[in-house]
Scaffold this motif. Structure first.
Motif, PDB file in Angstrom:
ATOM      1  N   ASN A 191      43.230  36.667  51.436  1.00  0.00           N
ATOM      2  CA  ASN A 191      43.653  38.046  51.223  1.00  0.00           C
ATOM      3  C   ASN A 191      44.182  38.269  49.792  1.00  0.00           C
ATOM      4  OD1 ASN A 191      43.005  38.761  53.876  1.00  0.00           O
ATOM      5  ND2 ASN A 191      45.061  38.247  54.633  1.00  0.00           N
ATOM      6  N   ALA A 192      44.896  37.277  49.259  1.00  0.00           N
ATOM      7  CA  ALA A 192      45.446  37.416  47.906  1.00  0.00           C
ATOM      8  C   ALA A 192      44.346  37.464  46.853  1.00  0.00           C
ATOM      9  CB  ALA A 192      46.405  36.272  47.627  1.00  0.00           C
ATOM     10  N   THR A 193      43.320  36.630  47.014  1.00  0.00           N
ATOM     11  CA  THR A 193      42.235  36.620  46.030  1.00  0.00           C
ATOM     12  C   THR A 193      41.284  37.800  46.197  1.00  0.00           C
ATOM     13  OG1 THR A 193      41.008  35.125  47.505  1.00  0.00           O
ATOM     14  CG2 THR A 193      42.326  34.126  45.729  1.00  0.00           C
ATOM     15  N   SER A 194      41.341  38.478  47.328  1.00  0.00           N
ATOM     16  CA  SER A 194      40.470  39.636  47.555  1.00  0.00           C
ATOM     17  C   SER A 194      41.118  40.944  47.124  1.00  0.00           C
ATOM     18  CB  SER A 194      40.091  39.725  49.035  1.00  0.00           C
ATOM     19  OG  SER A 194      39.428  38.558  49.465  1.00  0.00           O
ATOM     20  N   ASN A 195      42.430  40.954  46.960  1.00  0.00           N
ATOM     21  CA  ASN A 195      43.127  42.180  46.600  1.00  0.00           C
ATOM     22  C   ASN A 195      42.706  42.628  45.198  1.00  0.00           C
ATOM     23  OD1 ASN A 195      45.509  43.813  45.445  1.00  0.00           O
ATOM     24  ND2 ASN A 195      46.028  43.655  47.618  1.00  0.00           N
ATOM     25  N   PRO A 196      42.365  43.907  45.003  1.00  0.00           N
ATOM     26  CA  PRO A 196      41.888  44.357  43.682  1.00  0.00           C
ATOM     27  C   PRO A 196      42.967  44.408  42.609  1.00  0.00           C
ATOM     28  CG  PRO A 196      42.064  46.205  45.209  1.00  0.00           C
ATOM     29  CD  PRO A 196      42.315  44.972  46.013  1.00  0.00           C
ATOM     30  N   ALA A 200      32.991  30.058  51.055  1.00  0.00           N
ATOM     31  CA  ALA A 200      32.139  31.130  50.536  1.00  0.00           C
ATOM     32  C   ALA A 200      32.995  32.323  50.149  1.00  0.00           C
ATOM     33  CB  ALA A 200      31.118  31.517  51.600  1.00  0.00           C
ATOM     34  N   LEU A 201      32.521  33.018  49.150  1.00  0.00           N
ATOM     35  CA  LEU A 201      33.270  34.152  48.624  1.00  0.00           C
ATOM     36  C   LEU A 201      32.753  35.455  49.211  1.00  0.00           C
ATOM     37  CD1 LEU A 201      33.478  33.205  44.831  1.00  0.00           C
ATOM     38  CD2 LEU A 201      35.168  32.787  46.640  1.00  0.00           C
ATOM     39  N   SER A 202      33.687  36.341  49.486  1.00  0.00           N
ATOM     40  CA  SER A 202      33.327  37.695  49.893  1.00  0.00           C
ATOM     41  C   SER A 202      32.924  38.491  48.647  1.00  0.00           C
ATOM     42  CB  SER A 202      34.514  38.354  50.583  1.00  0.00           C
ATOM     43  OG  SER A 202      35.585  38.512  49.675  1.00  0.00           O
ATOM     44  N   PRO A 203      32.306  39.661  48.799  1.00  0.00           N
ATOM     45  CA  PRO A 203      31.968  40.480  47.616  1.00  0.00           C
ATOM     46  C   PRO A 203      33.188  40.821  46.767  1.00  0.00           C
ATOM     47  CG  PRO A 203      30.770  41.243  49.527  1.00  0.00           C
ATOM     48  CD  PRO A 203      31.733  40.207  50.027  1.00  0.00           C
ATOM     49  N   ALA A 204      34.334  41.095  47.407  1.00  0.00           N
ATOM     50  CA  ALA A 204      35.544  41.398  46.639  1.00  0.00           C
ATOM     51  C   ALA A 204      36.012  40.184  45.845  1.00  0.00           C
ATOM     52  CB  ALA A 204      36.648  41.872  47.580  1.00  0.00           C
ATOM     53  N   GLN A 205      35.937  38.984  46.490  1.00  0.00           N
ATOM     54  CA  GLN A 205      36.318  37.771  45.768  1.00  0.00           C
ATOM     55  C   GLN A 205      35.339  37.466  44.632  1.00  0.00           C
ATOM     56  OE1 GLN A 205      36.498  35.224  49.313  1.00  0.00           O
ATOM     57  NE2 GLN A 205      38.666  34.783  48.818  1.00  0.00           N
ATOM     58  N   THR A 206      34.062  37.716  44.863  1.00  0.00           N
ATOM     59  CA  THR A 206      33.058  37.475  43.822  1.00  0.00           C
ATOM     60  C   THR A 206      33.330  38.362  42.601  1.00  0.00           C
ATOM     61  OG1 THR A 206      31.402  36.873  45.486  1.00  0.00           O
ATOM     62  CG2 THR A 206      30.594  37.544  43.312  1.00  0.00           C
ATOM     63  N   LEU A 207      33.582  39.654  42.862  1.00  0.00           N
ATOM     64  CA  LEU A 207      33.902  40.559  41.746  1.00  0.00           C
ATOM     65  C   LEU A 207      35.166  40.121  41.037  1.00  0.00           C
ATOM     66  CD1 LEU A 207      33.426  43.170  40.159  1.00  0.00           C
ATOM     67  CD2 LEU A 207      34.693  44.387  41.957  1.00  0.00           C
ATOM     68  N   LYS A 208      36.191  39.741  41.800  1.00  0.00           N
ATOM     69  CA  LYS A 208      37.462  39.329  41.198  1.00  0.00           C
ATOM     70  C   LYS A 208      37.277  38.091  40.320  1.00  0.00           C
ATOM     71  CE  LYS A 208      41.055  40.597  41.827  1.00  0.00           C
ATOM     72  NZ  LYS A 208      41.965  40.188  42.933  1.00  0.00           N
ATOM     73  N   LEU A 209      36.558  37.084  40.795  1.00  0.00           N
ATOM     74  CA  LEU A 209      36.375  35.862  40.018  1.00  0.00           C
ATOM     75  C   LEU A 209      35.546  36.126  38.761  1.00  0.00           C
ATOM     76  CD1 LEU A 209      36.974  32.892  39.772  1.00  0.00           C
ATOM     77  CD2 LEU A 209      34.974  32.403  41.227  1.00  0.00           C
TER      78      LEU A 209
END
Length: 330
Positions: A36-41, A93-102
């Motif tokens: 959740n922390a890595t997915s937060n925008p 595996a990364l979610s789309p939000a995590q992919t954008l964040k990374l």
């Protein structure tokens, strides 16, 4: 840029509170916090979450392998890049939000390490195949205040011109020693520069003091010379006037003595007209006789001595020549 850093820390605080709660005794619960922390925008820094005891407990050998990788994933989000994720096996595996964040975090790192920042370099480092997708990512980073940049797709080669980068990446622990070395070298160079500046300032002050001393010495010499000159000029003016006055008085006395009886010291003789029998031609013209009579006397003192010659030499009379007393002819 400081405000975006403050907002990122504030966005991470709820996840830090969950990690420090009594509920964070399960690896599954801690892994869920990391996801959740890595997915937060709004979260871009994760060092404080990494330091919590619940997250560090994932390193324990008793932790199931499927949850141990979440700690590695959080470290990549903290200071790693997209390439680090691609090269590290057994990561979640990364979610789309995590992919954008990374990818956004990787763009921050690449912006400070690659110059020029070309489309080709960015697309290869971020695993992006279409330039439009890269431009969309850069635009998102600009509007998120992560970077200040300008796209130049028409340049050769196409580049992203970055002028400012937000301080939102955490420091890798392994890089602390090298950072300390760099900062120590920088401190040494700063000390050398400061020493050179202080030496130059001291030199300038010394030269300025010498110039002021020389100028003061010249002024003193000038004032002394000027005072001496004025005193000498005043003395010369007073002495000159006294000499001139004395000379004038002396000359006037000589003139008075010369015109008093016997003052000229010459051979003074008196002639009577009765004693002069010969005719020397002075009476050839009646005007001469009448002129003599007009003088009102038949006797005249004639000085034809040396005294008269001196007066003549001084411009008192004309050329020296003998004169006689001309009286009435009997």
């Amino acid at each position: 840029m400081d405000q975006i850093h403050t907002r990122a820390i504030e966005a991470l605080q709820p996840f830090i509170a969950l990690a420090n709660s009594s509920s964070a005794n399960s690896p599954r619960f801690v892994a869920n916090i990391i996801t959740n922390a890595t997915s937060n925008p709004h979260t871009f820094v994760f060092a404080e979450l990494l330091e919590t005891a619940a997250v560090q407990a994932l390193r324990s050998p008793d932790t199931p392998a499927e949850y141990q990788s979440y700690l590695t994933l959080l470290e990549i989000f903290a200071w790693g890049t997209w390439q680090d994720y691609q090269e590290t096996p057994n990561l979640p595996a990364l979610s789309p939000a995590q992919t954008l964040k990374l990818r956004l975090l990787t763009l921050l790192t690449l912006s400070s390490t690659i110059q020029p920042l070309t489309y080709t370099a960015l697309m290869g480092a971020l695993s992006i195949t279409a330039p439009a997708d890269l431009e969309s990512l850069v635009t998102t980073a600009i509007y998120s205040s992560l970077i200040t940049a300008r796209l130049s797709p028409a340049s050769t080669p196409p580049t992203v011109n970055v002028t400012a980068i937000a301080p939102l990446r955490d420091v890798r622990p392994q890089s602390l020693s090298s950072m300390i070395t760099i900062l120590t070298q920088w401190e040494t160079r700063c000390g050398d520069v400061i020493s050179d500046i202080e030496a130059e300032i001291a030199k300038i002050k010394s030269e300025s003091a010498k110039r002021r001393a020389k100028e003061h010495e010249r002024n003193v010499i000038f004032e002394q010379t000027l005072a001496a000159y004025r005193a000498e000029a005043a003395s010369a003016a007073g002495g000159g006037e006294g000499n001139a006055a004395g000379g004038a008085r002396k000359h006037w006395g000589q003139q008075q003595q010369a015109f008093r009886g016997g003052g000229l010291g010459g051979n003074k003789r008196e002639f009577s007209a009765d004693e002069l029998d010969d005719d020397d031609g002075y009476w050839e013209h009646g005007n001469d006789y009448d002129s003599i009579q007009a003088l009102g006397g038949s006797r005249m003192d004639i000085d034809e001595g040396s005294g008269f010659g001196r007066a003549a030499g001084s411009g008192v009379a004309g050329a020296r020549h003998p004169k006689r007393i001309l009286g009435k002819k009997s």
